[in-house]
Design an enzyme around this catalytic site. Structure first.
Site, PDB file in Angstrom:
ATOM      1  N   SER A 142       0.843  -1.190   0.000  1.00 40.50           N
ATOM      2  CA  SER A 142       0.000   0.000   0.000  1.00 40.50           C
ATOM      3  C   SER A 142       0.878   1.241   0.000  1.00 40.50           C
ATOM      4  CB  SER A 142      -0.888   0.010   1.250  1.00 40.50           C
ATOM      5  OG  SER A 142      -1.570   1.240   1.384  1.00 40.50           O
TER       6      SER A 142
ATOM      7  N   TYR B   5      -2.581  -1.582   9.960  1.00 39.93           N
ATOM      8  CA  TYR B   5      -2.590  -1.744   8.507  1.00 39.93           C
ATOM      9  C   TYR B   5      -1.298  -1.218   7.900  1.00 39.93           C
ATOM     10  CZ  TYR B   5      -4.072  -1.149   3.630  1.00 39.93           C
ATOM     11  OH  TYR B   5      -4.149  -1.197   2.259  1.00 39.93           O
TER      12      TYR B   5
END
Length: 273
Positions: free
Chosen positions: A160, A173
């Site tokens: 990400s 995350y």
């Protein structure tokens, strides 16, 4: 299948494992790769998880992905498996590989997201996110690698832009996605001699349904000062799944045969700010 059974394409005849394949980016990867000639092993948990505030995929979602990919007349195998379960992953992949006759690439796409400030983030948040995102990616690589070591191949691990930027309000995350980078680079070094390439892809926000409503509330009500960190430099709020799948296609294909250890950003410039 013989080569003549496959229309020519950028990954014609390649056999590719994809996790988190039932919807969102995983579905996009499956359809894009099938359109370019790949046979597929598609894996998803197909059930929602406690502690994740948005709904995850269903068996019907996975069947729909298989239907869409199957329109290109390639072999599509589906399995309902939790990427956190190492033995089940290895067994499912081995079974799929036997059916396809080999494996050329794996795309570790499965992931989940929780939202919260540092002081509301719980050990349970850490556990589920790290288990799915980081350990699940490791389990995917570990299940694929025994089938790649003799012939070489490509591992594509979906990270990400958060891993590069250090995006707040979903710390587990962000940490898990940065962990994927470290793991992937270590694997790239260790496996280069076996002609196995390992790369990461770093999307900005993608419209996939992985969007906890609590994150929007945090950014609008509690920490609006952090909202600019989520803004892309280019004038788009999000990118499409196709934009990420195009990067995956390149990394699976022989066009990237000497590309390894790459952090491939498809982020509309979000990490520039």
């Amino acid at each position: 299948m013989t080569e003549s059974a496959h229309p020519r394409g950028r990954v014609a005849g390649k056999r590719v494992l994809i996790t988190g394949a039932a919807r969102g980016m995983g579905r996009g990867h499956a359809v894009r790769l099938a359109a370019e000639g790949a046979d597929l092993i598609l894996i998803d948990i197909c059930e929602s998880l406690p502690g994740i505030e948005y709904a995850l995929s269903t068996p019907e979602d996975l069947a729909e992905t298989a239907r869409l990919a199957g329109e290109y007349n390639h072999h599509v195998i589906t399995r309902i498996v939790d990427v956190r379960a190492a033995e089940a992953m290895s067994a499912a992949v081995a079974e799929g590989v036997r059916e396809l006759g080999g494996l050329d690439a794996a795309v570790a796409n499965a992931g989940v997201l929780t939202a919260g400030t540092w002081d509301t983030t719980t050990p349970e948040d850490w556990r589920i996110v790290v288990d799915v995102n980081l350990i699940g990616t490791w389990n995917t690589c570990a299940a694929a690698l025994p089938h790649l070591v003799e012939r070489g191949g490509s591992l594509v691990n979906i990270s990400s832009a958060a891993a590069i930027k250090g995006t707040p309000l979903h710390i587990p995350y962000t940490a898990s996605k940065l962990g994927i980078v470290g793991m992937s680079k270590a694997l790239a070094n260790e496996l280069a001699a076996q002609n196995i390439r390992v790369n990461t892809v770093h999307p900005t926000g993608v419209a996939t349904g992985m969007a906890p409503e609590s994150l929007f509330a945090l950014l609008t009500e509690q920490r609006p000062d952090l909202a600019p960190l989520f803004g892309n430099a280019m004038p788009v709020p999000m990118v499409d799944t196709a934009d990420i799948s195009n990067a995956v296609l390149y990394l699976v294909s022989d066009e990237s045969r000497y590309v390894t250890g790459l952090e491939f950003k498809v982020d509309a410039g979000v990490t520039l700010r």
